[in-house]
Motif scaffolding. Structure first.
Motif, mmCIF file in Angstrom:
data_model
loop_
_atom_site.group_PDB
_atom_site.id
_atom_site.type_symbol
_atom_site.label_atom_id
_atom_site.label_comp_id
_atom_site.label_asym_id
_atom_site.label_seq_id
_atom_site.Cartn_x
_atom_site.Cartn_y
_atom_site.Cartn_z
ATOM 1 N N GLY A 127 0.788 -1.041 0.026
ATOM 2 C CA GLY A 127 0.352 0.009 -0.490
ATOM 3 C C GLY A 127 0.798 1.108 0.058
ATOM 4 N N LYS A 128 2.424 0.926 -0.267
ATOM 5 C CA LYS A 128 3.147 2.197 -0.049
ATOM 6 C C LYS A 128 3.082 2.557 -1.755
ATOM 7 N N GLU A 129 3.949 3.866 -1.536
ATOM 8 C CA GLU A 129 3.541 5.046 -2.683
ATOM 9 C C GLU A 129 5.517 4.156 -3.396
ATOM 10 N N THR A 130 5.322 3.860 -4.769
ATOM 11 C CA THR A 130 6.812 3.627 -4.696
ATOM 12 C C THR A 130 7.780 4.428 -6.242
ATOM 13 N N LEU A 131 9.213 5.006 -5.634
ATOM 14 C CA LEU A 131 9.569 5.603 -7.520
ATOM 15 C C LEU A 131 10.332 4.071 -8.620
ATOM 16 N N VAL A 132 9.473 4.363 -9.489
ATOM 17 C CA VAL A 132 9.974 3.705 -10.758
ATOM 18 C C VAL A 132 10.620 4.763 -11.536
ATOM 19 N N LYS A 133 12.402 4.620 -11.631
ATOM 20 C CA LYS A 133 12.934 4.595 -12.683
ATOM 21 C C LYS A 133 12.841 4.217 -13.558
ATOM 22 N N GLY A 134 13.720 5.707 -14.527
ATOM 23 C CA GLY A 134 13.750 5.382 -16.397
ATOM 24 C C GLY A 134 12.245 5.444 -17.447
ATOM 25 N N ILE A 135 11.577 5.899 -16.558
ATOM 26 C CA ILE A 135 10.445 5.607 -17.661
ATOM 27 C C ILE A 135 10.314 6.552 -18.862
ATOM 28 N N LYS A 136 10.696 6.221 -19.946
ATOM 29 C CA LYS A 136 10.948 6.859 -21.229
ATOM 30 C C LYS A 136 9.144 7.410 -21.820
ATOM 31 N N ASN A 137 9.206 9.128 -22.077
ATOM 32 C CA ASN A 137 8.436 9.712 -22.606
ATOM 33 C C ASN A 137 8.668 8.986 -23.866
ATOM 34 N N LYS A 138 7.209 10.229 -24.993
ATOM 35 C CA LYS A 138 7.113 9.951 -26.565
ATOM 36 C C LYS A 138 8.668 10.191 -27.323
ATOM 37 N N GLU A 139 9.390 11.062 -26.662
ATOM 38 C CA GLU A 139 10.502 11.857 -27.376
ATOM 39 C C GLU A 139 11.943 10.357 -26.710
ATOM 40 N N LYS A 140 11.672 9.503 -26.277
ATOM 41 C CA LYS A 140 12.356 8.399 -25.110
ATOM 42 C C LYS A 140 12.848 9.646 -24.264
ATOM 43 N N LYS A 141 13.289 10.491 -23.974
ATOM 44 C CA LYS A 141 13.687 10.969 -22.574
ATOM 45 C C LYS A 141 13.107 10.871 -21.736
ATOM 46 N N PRO A 142 13.952 9.823 -20.482
ATOM 47 C CA PRO A 142 13.822 8.980 -19.068
ATOM 48 C C PRO A 142 13.666 9.872 -18.401
ATOM 49 N N TYR A 143 12.293 9.705 -17.382
ATOM 50 C CA TYR A 143 11.314 9.947 -16.164
ATOM 51 C C TYR A 143 11.498 9.747 -15.019
ATOM 52 N N ASN A 144 11.784 9.913 -13.822
ATOM 53 C CA ASN A 144 11.134 8.842 -12.814
ATOM 54 C C ASN A 144 9.911 9.106 -12.480
ATOM 55 N N ALA A 145 8.833 8.133 -11.800
ATOM 56 C CA ALA A 145 8.092 8.882 -11.180
ATOM 57 C C ALA A 145 7.372 7.678 -10.013
ATOM 58 N N VAL A 146 6.562 8.548 -9.031
ATOM 59 C CA VAL A 146 6.182 7.981 -8.309
ATOM 60 C C VAL A 146 4.933 7.520 -8.238
ATOM 61 N N VAL A 147 4.872 5.927 -7.841
ATOM 62 C CA VAL A 147 3.718 5.923 -8.470
ATOM 63 C C VAL A 147 2.606 4.936 -6.922
ATOM 64 N N LYS A 148 1.605 4.350 -6.958
ATOM 65 C CA LYS A 148 0.705 3.823 -6.060
ATOM 66 C C LYS A 148 -0.151 2.420 -6.368
ATOM 67 N N ILE A 149 -0.353 2.170 -6.413
ATOM 68 C CA ILE A 149 -2.112 1.048 -6.239
ATOM 69 C C ILE A 149 -3.250 1.928 -6.340
ATOM 70 N N GLY A 150 -4.064 2.352 -7.201
ATOM 71 C CA GLY A 150 -5.983 3.271 -6.728
ATOM 72 C C GLY A 150 -6.678 2.546 -6.312
ATOM 73 N N GLU A 151 -7.830 2.516 -6.009
ATOM 74 C CA GLU A 151 -8.741 2.059 -5.378
ATOM 75 C C GLU A 151 -9.111 1.636 -6.859
ATOM 76 N N LYS A 152 -9.672 1.709 -8.085
ATOM 77 C CA LYS A 152 -9.422 0.376 -8.810
ATOM 78 C C LYS A 152 -8.223 -0.604 -8.922
ATOM 79 N N GLY A 153 -7.649 -1.135 -8.391
ATOM 80 C CA GLY A 153 -6.219 -1.604 -8.091
ATOM 81 C C GLY A 153 -5.574 -1.629 -9.037
ATOM 82 N N TYR A 154 -5.489 -0.124 -10.202
ATOM 83 C CA TYR A 154 -4.555 -0.100 -10.607
ATOM 84 C C TYR A 154 -3.121 0.277 -10.789
#
Length: 122
Positions: A87-114
């Motif tokens: 149930g914690k937030e977690t850091l996902v590193k190295g996601i690439k956007n449409k221009e192939k530039k990497p970024y990091n995102a904080v994510v969590k499981i939402g109410e619907k389980g996604y």
């Protein structure tokens, strides 16, 4: 009739009553199962196991909880998955956007389980 099994560099042939091979097979199966276990299901408390391309509850079909193995085409680490299942937030590193530039995102499981995007991170 004999069967041939390979365990790393060890090759074993099974004949009737071969206890060593039975022990090795059992140990190998337990090791594979333990690697696949990643945490507890947030819905029912049973084990979450890695399937071919997703994580799922071992209590299926009674519990249908699943979790994607990837977030925005980036494979989640086991640490990411464990934190999400707790149930914690977690850091996902190295996601690439449409221009192939990497970024990091904080994510969590939402109410619907996604897996829901929370924020950008450095």
């Amino acid at each position: 009739m004999s069967r041939f099994f390979k365990f790393g560099k060890l090759h074993v042939t099974k004949g009737n009553g071969d206890k060593l091979l039975d022990i090795l097979l059992t140990a190998s199966k337990k090791l594979k199962r333990s690697r696949a276990l990643v945490g507890k299901c947030p819905k029912c408390g049973n084990n979450i196991v890695l399937k071919k391309s997703f994580y799922g509850c071992s209590n299926y079909p009674e519990c249908k909880f699943t979790l994607a193995e990837h977030f925005r085409k980036k494979k989640l680490t086991k640490t990411n998955v464990k934190e999400l299942l707790e149930g914690k937030e977690t850091l996902v590193k190295g996601i690439k956007n449409k221009e192939k530039k990497p970024y990091n995102a904080v994510v969590k499981i939402g109410e619907k389980g996604y897996i829901d995007f929370i924020s950008f991170s450095k």
